[in-house]
Design an enzyme around this catalytic site. Structure first.
Site, PDB file in Angstrom:
ATOM      1  N   ASP A  26       0.798  -0.976   0.031  1.00  0.00           N
ATOM      2  CA  ASP A  26       0.230  -0.067  -0.062  1.00  0.00           C
ATOM      3  C   ASP A  26       0.818   1.402  -0.209  1.00  0.00           C
ATOM      4  O   ASP A  26       2.171   1.167   0.296  1.00  0.00           O
ATOM      5  CB  ASP A  26      -0.970   0.109   1.281  1.00  0.00           C
ATOM      6  CG  ASP A  26      -1.882   1.125   1.132  1.00  0.00           C
ATOM      7  OD1 ASP A  26      -2.622   1.486   0.239  1.00  0.00           O
ATOM      8  OD2 ASP A  26      -2.077   1.839   2.354  1.00  0.00           O
ATOM      9  N   ASP A  28      -0.444   5.026   0.716  1.00  0.00           N
ATOM     10  CA  ASP A  28      -0.624   6.038   1.853  1.00  0.00           C
ATOM     11  C   ASP A  28      -0.556   5.397   3.147  1.00  0.00           C
ATOM     12  O   ASP A  28      -1.282   4.567   3.610  1.00  0.00           O
ATOM     13  CB  ASP A  28      -2.118   6.592   1.327  1.00  0.00           C
ATOM     14  CG  ASP A  28      -2.281   7.514   0.263  1.00  0.00           C
ATOM     15  OD1 ASP A  28      -1.321   8.322   0.313  1.00  0.00           O
ATOM     16  OD2 ASP A  28      -2.868   7.076  -0.391  1.00  0.00           O
TER      17      ASP A  28
END
Length: 342
Positions: A26, A28
């Site tokens: 991922d 963010d």
């Protein structure tokens, strides 16, 4: 294939970047927050990549194109190509294209990433409910997205058009804190229409399908900061996961996680990719890790000992998850978690 109910974090005698061929990262809250690299991320990813691990960046944020994300990563010191980036915009574009003919007009509420992904699938983005769209697609459009865009989506959906959403993350990390995400915007349209969108992003199967198709990973490790997207997505896909505590999930949420939100491994940040993971062992009526022992007693979690706070967290998770089984924890964990200072 979905995962099985986990009762404790797993140990690994082998560094994770050697045990798995691909990290599905991922962005963010894991690699960066608000555009700036998270501490230790650049160096850790460089070491993992130099050791032969394939790095793929899997994000529910549909705002930017893969090329823009790759440029940003490269500027941060993490060399990446557009093909290394998989977005929920790509996943939802494939979902829409599977149901509509080539050349179909689609009303878009979102940013450049969503427009580009739809065009790549042979669909035609339009801006108004009066432009004869046959579907509505909604993705994160950034903090400047005009309120009138939600009205356009509502007009079209209330005329009976199918509605698709890139993802439903309610929040997104930023340099200043936690901000509303696409899920909050989806709620606005849901309230105005009473409709339910088809959702593509993590933790749902369309995103896992898109990731597998684009990376060809054989032994993937999902790396994320969110229980309800990254970790649940790994659970749904039947693959292992590493939760890092650099984003939205805190220690208390992790200890009380339901089965589909329990990661395989836990670490402070991306340096956890480069190490093995300590074993959590049964210790009498409780569980031990490092210098800590945790157990369930009198309706609460009890933590004793000392040492590395992460080891204490792993022991607490084992005690709570075992007590909860396939359900929710139901124990008071606040005092025990507070001892760790995480």
């Amino acid at each position: 294939m979905s995962g099985t109910s986990r009762t404790r974090p797993s140990g690994s005698g082998t560094p994770l970047n050697e045990a798995y061929d691909t990290a599905l990262l991922d962005l963010d809250g894991v690699v960066y927050a608000g555009g700036a690299a998270i501490d230790h991320a650049v160096a850790a990813l460089g070491t993992a990549r130099d050791g032969g691990m394939h790095l793929a960046y899997v994000t529910n944020n549909a705002l930017r194109t893969p090329a823009a994300v790759a440029r940003h990563l490269t500027e941060l010191g993490v060399p990446a190509e557009p093909g290394d980036v998989i977005t929920s915009a790509q996943a939802v574009a494939r979902l829409v294209a599977d149901q509509l003919p080539a050349g179909a007009r689609v009303l878009v509420v979102g940013g450049e990433g969503l427009h580009v992904a739809l065009r790549e699938r042979g669909l035609v983005p339009v801006e108004s409910a009066d432009d004869d769209p046959v579907a509505v697609v909604q993705g994160y459009g950034g903090p400047e997205l005009a309120w009138g865009r939600f009205a356009e989506a509502s007009y079209a959906i209330n005329r009976g058009l199918p509605w698709f959403a890139s993802n439903t993350d309610r929040t997104i990390p930023s340099a200043r804190g936690i901000a509303p995400g696409n899920g909050a915007a989806v709620e606005v349209v849901r309230i105005a229409t009473g409709a339910e969108p088809q959702v593509a992003g993590k933790p749902l199967p369309p995103m896992h399908r898109e990731t597998v198709l684009r990376t060809g990973a054989e032994r993937p490790l999902v790396v994320g900061d969110r229980l309800d997207t990254d970790i649940e997505g790994a659970f749904n896909g039947g693959v292992d996961s590493l939760l890092v505590l650099t984003g939205v999930t805190d220690a208390a949420q992790l200890v009380t996680a339901v089965p589909e939100h329990r990661p395989t491994y836990i670490d402070a940040d991306l340096r956890g990719l480069l190490t093995g993971q300590p074993e959590v062992t049964a210790d009498g009526e409780g569980f031990g890790c490092g210098g800590w022992t945790a157990r369930a007693a009198g309706g609460r979690l009890v933590l004793e000992g000392g040492g590395d706070a992460l080891d204490g967290l792993r022991a607490l998770c084992a005690a709570a998850w075992t007590h909860a089984g396939d359900g929710s924890c139901g124990l008071d964990a606040a005092k025990a978690v507070a001892r760790l200072g995480l």
